[in-house]
Design an enzyme around this catalytic site. Structure first.
Site, PDB file in Angstrom:
ATOM      1  N   ASP A   1       0.843  -1.204   0.000  1.00 38.17           N
ATOM      2  CA  ASP A   1       0.000   0.000   0.000  1.00 38.17           C
ATOM      3  C   ASP A   1       0.876   1.251   0.000  1.00 38.17           C
ATOM      4  O   ASP A   1       0.360   2.376  -0.031  1.00 38.17           O
ATOM      5  CB  ASP A   1      -1.006  -0.008   1.154  1.00 38.17           C
ATOM      6  CG  ASP A   1      -0.359  -0.082   2.524  1.00 38.17           C
ATOM      7  OD1 ASP A   1       0.884  -0.184   2.597  1.00 38.17           O
ATOM      8  OD2 ASP A   1      -1.105  -0.030   3.520  1.00 38.17           O
ATOM      9  N   SER A   2       2.222   1.052  -0.009  1.00 36.57           N
ATOM     10  CA  SER A   2       3.132   2.169  -0.268  1.00 36.57           C
ATOM     11  C   SER A   2       2.890   2.741  -1.659  1.00 36.57           C
ATOM     12  O   SER A   2       3.390   3.827  -1.984  1.00 36.57           O
ATOM     13  CB  SER A   2       4.595   1.723  -0.124  1.00 36.57           C
ATOM     14  OG  SER A   2       4.834   0.534  -0.845  1.00 36.57           O
TER      15      SER A   2
ATOM     16  N   ASP B   1      -1.049  -6.074  -0.218  1.00 35.31           N
ATOM     17  CA  ASP B   1      -1.448  -5.397   1.028  1.00 35.31           C
ATOM     18  C   ASP B   1      -2.948  -5.168   1.050  1.00 35.31           C
ATOM     19  O   ASP B   1      -3.523  -4.675   0.074  1.00 35.31           O
ATOM     20  CB  ASP B   1      -0.758  -4.028   1.126  1.00 35.31           C
ATOM     21  CG  ASP B   1       0.449  -4.046   2.036  1.00 35.31           C
ATOM     22  OD1 ASP B   1       0.565  -4.964   2.876  1.00 35.31           O
ATOM     23  OD2 ASP B   1       1.287  -3.138   1.900  1.00 35.31           O
TER      24      ASP B   1
ATOM     25  N   LYS C   1      -1.449  -9.302   2.886  1.00 37.48           N
ATOM     26  CA  LYS C   1      -0.703  -8.857   4.077  1.00 37.48           C
ATOM     27  C   LYS C   1      -1.568  -7.878   4.860  1.00 37.48           C
ATOM     28  O   LYS C   1      -2.212  -7.009   4.270  1.00 37.48           O
ATOM     29  CB  LYS C   1       0.630  -8.207   3.689  1.00 37.48           C
ATOM     30  CG  LYS C   1       1.385  -7.624   4.886  1.00 37.48           C
ATOM     31  CD  LYS C   1       2.866  -7.355   4.593  1.00 37.48           C
ATOM     32  CE  LYS C   1       3.144  -6.072   3.870  1.00 37.48           C
ATOM     33  NZ  LYS C   1       2.732  -4.848   4.593  1.00 37.48           N
TER      34      LYS C   1
ATOM     35  N   GLU D   1      -1.650  -5.431   8.590  1.00 36.68           N
ATOM     36  CA  GLU D   1      -0.846  -4.824   9.650  1.00 36.68           C
ATOM     37  C   GLU D   1      -1.523  -5.011  11.006  1.00 36.68           C
ATOM     38  O   GLU D   1      -2.710  -4.698  11.149  1.00 36.68           O
ATOM     39  CB  GLU D   1      -0.674  -3.318   9.390  1.00 36.68           C
ATOM     40  CG  GLU D   1       0.167  -3.013   8.164  1.00 36.68           C
ATOM     41  CD  GLU D   1       0.348  -1.511   7.938  1.00 36.68           C
ATOM     42  OE1 GLU D   1      -0.055  -0.709   8.810  1.00 36.68           O
ATOM     43  OE2 GLU D   1       0.896  -1.153   6.884  1.00 36.68           O
TER      44      GLU D   1
ATOM     45  N   GLU E   1       8.937  -4.127  10.675  1.00 35.77           N
ATOM     46  CA  GLU E   1       9.388  -2.845  10.126  1.00 35.77           C
ATOM     47  C   GLU E   1       9.939  -1.938  11.221  1.00 35.77           C
ATOM     48  O   GLU E   1       9.284  -1.709  12.248  1.00 35.77           O
ATOM     49  CB  GLU E   1       8.214  -2.157   9.404  1.00 35.77           C
ATOM     50  CG  GLU E   1       8.612  -0.815   8.785  1.00 35.77           C
ATOM     51  CD  GLU E   1       7.617  -0.275   7.770  1.00 35.77           C
ATOM     52  OE1 GLU E   1       6.644  -0.976   7.432  1.00 35.77           O
ATOM     53  OE2 GLU E   1       7.822   0.861   7.312  1.00 35.77           O
TER      54      GLU E   1
HETATM   55  O1  KIV Z   1       3.551  -1.108   1.695  1.00 34.27           O
HETATM   56  C1  KIV Z   1       4.738  -1.473   1.730  1.00 34.27           C
HETATM   57  O2  KIV Z   1       5.545  -1.197   0.838  1.00 34.27           O
HETATM   58  C2  KIV Z   1       5.153  -2.285   2.875  1.00 34.27           C
HETATM   59  C3  KIV Z   1       6.611  -2.543   3.039  1.00 34.27           C
HETATM   60  C4  KIV Z   1       7.284  -1.333   3.559  1.00 34.27           C
HETATM   61  C5  KIV Z   1       6.879  -3.726   3.880  1.00 34.27           C
HETATM   62  O3  KIV Z   1       4.352  -2.680   3.651  1.00 34.27           O
END
Ligand code: KIV
Length: 271
Positions: free
Chosen positions: A51-52, A90, A120, A122, A189
């Site tokens: 989600d980056s 994510d 994924k 969090e 992280e």
């Molecule tokens: O969204 C992302 O890129 C991440 C990484 C920093 C692990 O969750």
């Protein structure tokens, strides 16, 4: 211990075996077809559709605004490019917290509409119900503890997490809980290297670090950061493997010069 084994296709089982064999796991983010195609041919083990994307693709300040539809769009573009890597997607903010039914619906949409291989999420104990429900549908889940950017407004900063004893203990407990629930791997992280190593040693599932030192089972970075495209992001943990910002700036400038001076296109470049 081999440095790089030629696995045909990366599966969650293979990642588990890699940890047992001491083979380090390499993971990078990707958000589009062209980058993912290049990345997959290099032998990367895991591609994270992070989600980056909210930051590096859309220019938002945080990861919170990205939507489920947008994540599915990015993930389906990546999936079309990938033959070998395991593609983890994510789950965006607001699609799984506090409502396990909604979490399962969101995860199913990701799997069905993008073709991703895993999701994924969090968080630890707070999202245990959501993780359990998603796992019950046969969807592999990767955990993410430590600095969890979707909670930025709770933390208030992006500084190192779990430096204090209480938070470190909660992180260790959460890691063990996630393993017990059945997640296949865990991202840690921006936490102290000694704590990350302790966690990696205390669970059988692979632990993949970002800003978590070398005592873990693998590493992940954001592609645009490690390629040196994002100039204004320089945390200590980031190693830049290229200066694409400079290379791209030079290429764009040369193109503009060539167009304006009538150098481009030349005779061979036209019909
Ligand atoms: O969204 C992302 O890129 C991440 C990484 C920093 C692990 O969750």
């Amino acid at each position: 211990m081999s440095v790089h084994k030629e696995y045909k296709k990366i599966t969650t089982k293979r990642l588990f075996d890699m940890k047992q064999d001491g083979d380090k796991i390499a993971m990078l983010t990707a958000y589009d077809y062209t980058m993912a195609k290049i990345l997959d041919t290099t032998g990367i083990d895991i591609i994270l559709v992070g989600d980056s994307a909210s930051n590096v693709m859309a220019g938002h300040e945080t990861t919170l605004p990205i939507t489920l539809d947008q994540m599915i769009y990015h993930a389906s573009s990546v999936i079309r490019a990938v033959n070998r890597a395991l593609v983890v997607v994510d789950m965006p903010f607001g699609t799984y917290q506090g409502n396990s039914k909604k979490a399962l619906e969101s995860a199913i949409r990701i799997m069905k509409e993008s073709g991703g291989h895993a999701v994924k999420l969090e968080g630890g104990e707070e999202i245990a119900d959501s993780i359990t429900r998603i796992l019950s549908a046969g969807i592999p889940v990767m955990g993410h503890l430590g600095l969890t950017p979707q909670s930025i407004y709770k933390f208030g900063t992006y500084t190192v997490r779990a430096k204090e004893k209480e938070e470190a203990q909660k992180l260790v407990n959460d890691a063990k809980l996630l393993e017990k629930l059945g997640v296949f791997a865990l991202v840690l992280e921006k936490i102290p290297a000694s704590l990350a190593e302790q966690v990696a040693k205390s669970v059988k599932i692979p632990v993949i670090g970002i800003g978590a030192g070398s005592g873990v089972d693998g590493q992940v970075l954001v592609m645009h950061d490690m390629l040196g495209m994002t100039k204004d992001f320089s945390p200590r943990f980031l190693r830049r493997y290229a200066d694409l910002h400079q290379i791209m700036t030079d290429a764009f400038s040369q193109y503009i010069k060539d167009v304006k001076s009538l150098d481009f296109p030349n005779e061979k470049e036209q019909y």
